[in-house]
Write an enzyme that holds these catalytic residues in place. Structure first.
Site, PDB file in Angstrom:
ATOM      1  N   SER A  45       0.841  -1.208   0.000  1.00 34.13           N
ATOM      2  CA  SER A  45       0.000   0.000   0.000  1.00 34.13           C
ATOM      3  C   SER A  45       0.875   1.256   0.000  1.00 34.13           C
ATOM      4  O   SER A  45       0.627   2.212  -0.741  1.00 34.13           O
ATOM      5  CB  SER A  45      -0.882   0.021   1.247  1.00 34.13           C
ATOM      6  N   ARG A  49       1.574   4.216  -3.094  1.00 40.72           N
ATOM      7  CA  ARG A  49       1.325   5.634  -2.783  1.00 40.72           C
ATOM      8  C   ARG A  49       2.593   6.456  -2.922  1.00 40.72           C
ATOM      9  O   ARG A  49       2.554   7.601  -3.399  1.00 40.72           O
ATOM     10  CB  ARG A  49       0.738   5.749  -1.367  1.00 40.72           C
ATOM     11  N   GLY A 117      -5.486  -4.088  -8.027  1.00 37.48           N
ATOM     12  CA  GLY A 117      -6.675  -3.308  -7.674  1.00 37.48           C
ATOM     13  C   GLY A 117      -6.301  -1.963  -7.065  1.00 37.48           C
ATOM     14  O   GLY A 117      -6.912  -0.934  -7.363  1.00 37.48           O
ATOM     15  N   ARG A 145     -13.245  -7.405 -11.154  1.00 41.49           N
ATOM     16  CA  ARG A 145     -13.430  -6.724  -9.856  1.00 41.49           C
ATOM     17  C   ARG A 145     -14.243  -5.441 -10.020  1.00 41.49           C
ATOM     18  O   ARG A 145     -14.120  -4.743 -11.019  1.00 41.49           O
ATOM     19  CB  ARG A 145     -12.061  -6.445  -9.219  1.00 41.49           C
ATOM     20  N   GLN A 191      -9.222   1.906  -0.549  1.00 44.63           N
ATOM     21  CA  GLN A 191      -8.996   2.251  -1.956  1.00 44.63           C
ATOM     22  C   GLN A 191     -10.004   3.296  -2.417  1.00 44.63           C
ATOM     23  O   GLN A 191      -9.661   4.241  -3.124  1.00 44.63           O
ATOM     24  CB  GLN A 191      -9.080   0.995  -2.825  1.00 44.63           C
ATOM     25  N   ASP A 342      -6.677  -8.486   4.225  1.00 47.06           N
ATOM     26  CA  ASP A 342      -5.893  -9.339   3.319  1.00 47.06           C
ATOM     27  C   ASP A 342      -5.368 -10.599   4.000  1.00 47.06           C
ATOM     28  O   ASP A 342      -4.761 -11.455   3.359  1.00 47.06           O
ATOM     29  CB  ASP A 342      -4.717  -8.538   2.737  1.00 47.06           C
ATOM     30  N   LYS A 369     -11.933  -9.491  -3.791  1.00 45.61           N
ATOM     31  CA  LYS A 369     -10.478  -9.297  -3.842  1.00 45.61           C
ATOM     32  C   LYS A 369      -9.942  -9.915  -5.140  1.00 45.61           C
ATOM     33  O   LYS A 369     -10.689 -10.123  -6.079  1.00 45.61           O
ATOM     34  CB  LYS A 369      -9.823  -9.896  -2.594  1.00 45.61           C
ATOM     35  N   ARG A 373     -12.183 -14.588  -2.302  1.00 46.63           N
ATOM     36  CA  ARG A 373     -11.313 -15.252  -1.317  1.00 46.63           C
ATOM     37  C   ARG A 373     -12.091 -16.059  -0.290  1.00 46.63           C
ATOM     38  O   ARG A 373     -11.545 -16.985   0.302  1.00 46.63           O
ATOM     39  CB  ARG A 373     -10.443 -14.224  -0.585  1.00 46.63           C
ATOM     40  N   ARG A 418      -2.408 -14.296  -2.613  1.00 50.88           N
ATOM     41  CA  ARG A 418      -2.520 -14.624  -1.186  1.00 50.88           C
ATOM     42  C   ARG A 418      -3.124 -16.019  -0.970  1.00 50.88           C
ATOM     43  O   ARG A 418      -2.810 -16.688   0.012  1.00 50.88           O
ATOM     44  CB  ARG A 418      -3.309 -13.548  -0.445  1.00 50.88           C
TER      45      ARG A 418
HETATM   46  C1  S3P Z   1      -5.519  -1.462   0.001  1.00 48.46           C
HETATM   47  C2  S3P Z   1      -6.767  -1.549   0.552  1.00 48.46           C
HETATM   48  C3  S3P Z   1      -7.480  -2.819   0.715  1.00 48.46           C
HETATM   49  C4  S3P Z   1      -6.566  -4.022   0.582  1.00 48.46           C
HETATM   50  C5  S3P Z   1      -5.610  -3.898  -0.575  1.00 48.46           C
HETATM   51  C6  S3P Z   1      -4.767  -2.658  -0.428  1.00 48.46           C
HETATM   52  C7  S3P Z   1      -4.902  -0.131  -0.140  1.00 48.46           C
HETATM   53  O1  S3P Z   1      -8.478  -2.897  -0.282  1.00 48.46           O
HETATM   54  O2  S3P Z   1      -7.327  -5.199   0.439  1.00 48.46           O
HETATM   55  O3  S3P Z   1      -4.758  -5.024  -0.654  1.00 48.46           O
HETATM   56  O4  S3P Z   1      -3.681  -0.050  -0.384  1.00 48.46           O
HETATM   57  O5  S3P Z   1      -5.616   0.876   0.006  1.00 48.46           O
HETATM   58  P1  S3P Z   1      -9.943  -2.250  -0.089  1.00 48.46           P
HETATM   59  O6  S3P Z   1      -9.771  -0.809   0.050  1.00 48.46           O
HETATM   60  O7  S3P Z   1     -10.693  -2.602  -1.328  1.00 48.46           O
HETATM   61  O8  S3P Z   1     -10.496  -2.915   1.136  1.00 48.46           O
END
Ligand code: S3P
Length: 475
Positions: A45, A49, A117, A145, A191, A342, A369, A373, A418
């Protein structure tokens, strides 16, 4: 301002994405006590960013510890397509020369997000603030997705897609006069929160996201660190209001990416469940929006210690020491889900070697996901002789104790890294080897998973029993 019809063209056909390569089945064998000290790769994450915010900053951003997995490398490639300067130095440091907020340039080719994603949804927030069209695509998993959860608020702000598309591939048209909004998240998703905040950074005025359940907060922390005006208020009803003032200005910074607690979960689970093991994982992010798994494992009786806790690059980190432990089943409350979303496939496998039932509530988001999952985890457990049932959004696993997993099954991974790693870990303590149908996707988030696990004492082979060819040279 919401666009109902649009002049945006349908996306051109694009190649299948990053993972059209042949699947690579892999078998995990029962292990003797695991031991060692390791570093896991940088947090996924934070890595996405750091690259994105560097590209939106003026000046130079340097990043150490970046996760060099396919998902993040995909984000780097896409930012280059959009005009940012990116280089990797020989010492592993990444340098980003940003274009300033709103300063990215139109890509000439489609943007291929592969399996990612996070990359897709956060980039949609950024692209919303740029007055050009981009064709967005991904692999077979990503193309299933839901993107509507991000597109709905971005459309309210003024972004347009070629129709009411809510899946990739799609054509996305941003604009340089986005309208700020106040948006209450309908799902607990960092996200979605991040996409709206990033679009808000480009809009004129204050954009506010209201979240009822706290989700990972790296976007708000890092936007502040890069110099944006971000306010976080806890309302009396328990909701959190996150407000960004746009148009914002970011300045290049130095970012040290801590180890990913979601990747650390795999060796830690192995060490908890393989009798006699003891390992240490250095420099792991322990931000409390990410540590639900560790809270749960302690409740189960896991000997897990956070040592040498410290601050690094605006985040809390620690070295985590784990000893094999006798575990008991627990009930994991739904409100904890966002802090360990996750980690459920791994927790479900750990639950199989605990005594008694583990009940995991509030798993609806697991269905959207990299794979469904919830279904994939339940199927993998069943394939290996573990009693588990799904009741709505709840997963119940009946653990058989430390030697209670028959194993011997082959797990369908559905292009999900995962699922692959969780069940390879299961093979280290099941009575018979556990196969996964494809280990290639592990490269999206944890390219060094196999060599690092081998260094602790794990054995992986191809399912016909021969040494895994990818192991040669420590793939
Ligand atoms: C993430 C948020 C999560 C997580 C993903 C990373 C992020 O997803 O499952 O692996 O970096 O903001 P969601 O925001 O869809 O829950």
């Amino acid at each position: 301002m919401t666009a109902t019809s649009s002049p945006v063209p349908a996306p051109p056909a694009v190649a299948a994405g990053a993972h059209a390569a042949a699947p690579r089945p892999l078998r995990a064998h029962r292990a003797a006590a695991l031991s060692g000290t390791l570093d896991v790769p940088g947090d996924k994450s934070i890595s996405h960013r750091a690259l994105m915010f560097g590209a939106l900053a003026t000046g130079r951003t340097t990043i150490t510890g970046l996760l060099e997995g396919e998902d993040v490398l995909g984000t780097a490639r896409i930012l280059k397509q959009l005009g940012a300067g990116l280089d990797r130095h020989d010492d592993g440091t990444w340098e980003v020369r940003g274009r300033g907020v709103g300063g990215l340039t139109a890509p000439t080719d489609a943007l291929d997000f592969g399996n990612a994603g996070t990359g897709t949804r956060l980039m949609m927030g950024i692209l919303a603030g740029h007055a050009f069209a981009s064709a967005l695509a991904g692999d077979a998993s990503l193309s299933k997705r839901p993107m509507g959860r991000v597109l709905a608020p971005l459309r309210e702000m003024g972004a347009v897609t070629h129709d009411d598309a809510d899946r990739l591939p799609l054509t996305f048209q941003g604009r340089d006069d986005l309208v700020p909004i106040t948006y209450t998240l309908p799902v607990a998703s960092a996200q979605v929160k991040s996409a709206v905040l990033l679009a808000g950074l480009h809009a004129r005025g204050i954009t506010t996201v209201i979240e009822r359940e706290p989700t990972r907060d790296h976007t708000e922390r890092m936007l502040r660190y890069f110099g944006a005006e971000v306010r976080v208020d806890d309302a009396s009803d328990g909701a959190r209001h996150i407000a960004v003032t746009g148009p914002g200005a970011l300045s290049g910074r130095a970012v040290a990416v801590p180890g990913d607690p979601s990747s650390a979960a795999f060796p830690i689970a192995a060490a908890l469940c393989v009798p006699g093991s003891q390992i240490s994982v250095r420099n792991v992010l322990i931000n409390e929006t990410r540590t639900g798994l560790y809270t749960t494992l302690r409740e189960m009786g896991g000997a897990i210690a956070f040592e040498n806790e410290r601050e690094a690059g605006g985040e809390r980190v620690a070295d985590i020491t784990v000893k094999a432990s006798a575990l008991r089943g627990v009930t994991v409350p739904a409100e904890r889900a966002p802090t360990m979303i996750d980690e459920y496939p791994m927790l479900a496998v750990i639950a199989a070697c605990a005594e008694g039932e583990t009940v995991m509530h509030g798993l609806g988001e697991l269905k959207v996901k990299e794979s469904d999952r919830l279904a994939a985890t339940a199927a993998g457990l069943a394939a290996n002789g573990v009693a588990a049932r799904v009741e709505g959004d709840t997963l119940v696993v009946s653990g058989g104790g430390p030697d209670g997993i028959p194993g011997g099954g082959c797990v369908a991974t559905h292009l999900d890294h995962r699922i692959a790693m969780a069940f390879l870990v299961m093979g280290l303590f099941a009575r018979a080897p556990v196969d996964v149908d494809d280990a290639s996707m592990i490269a999206t988030s944890f390219p060094a998973f196999e060599p690092l696990m081998r260094a602790l004492g794990a054995t992986f082979t191809s399912p016909d029993g021969t040494a895994d060819p990818a192991a040669a040279g420590g793939a």
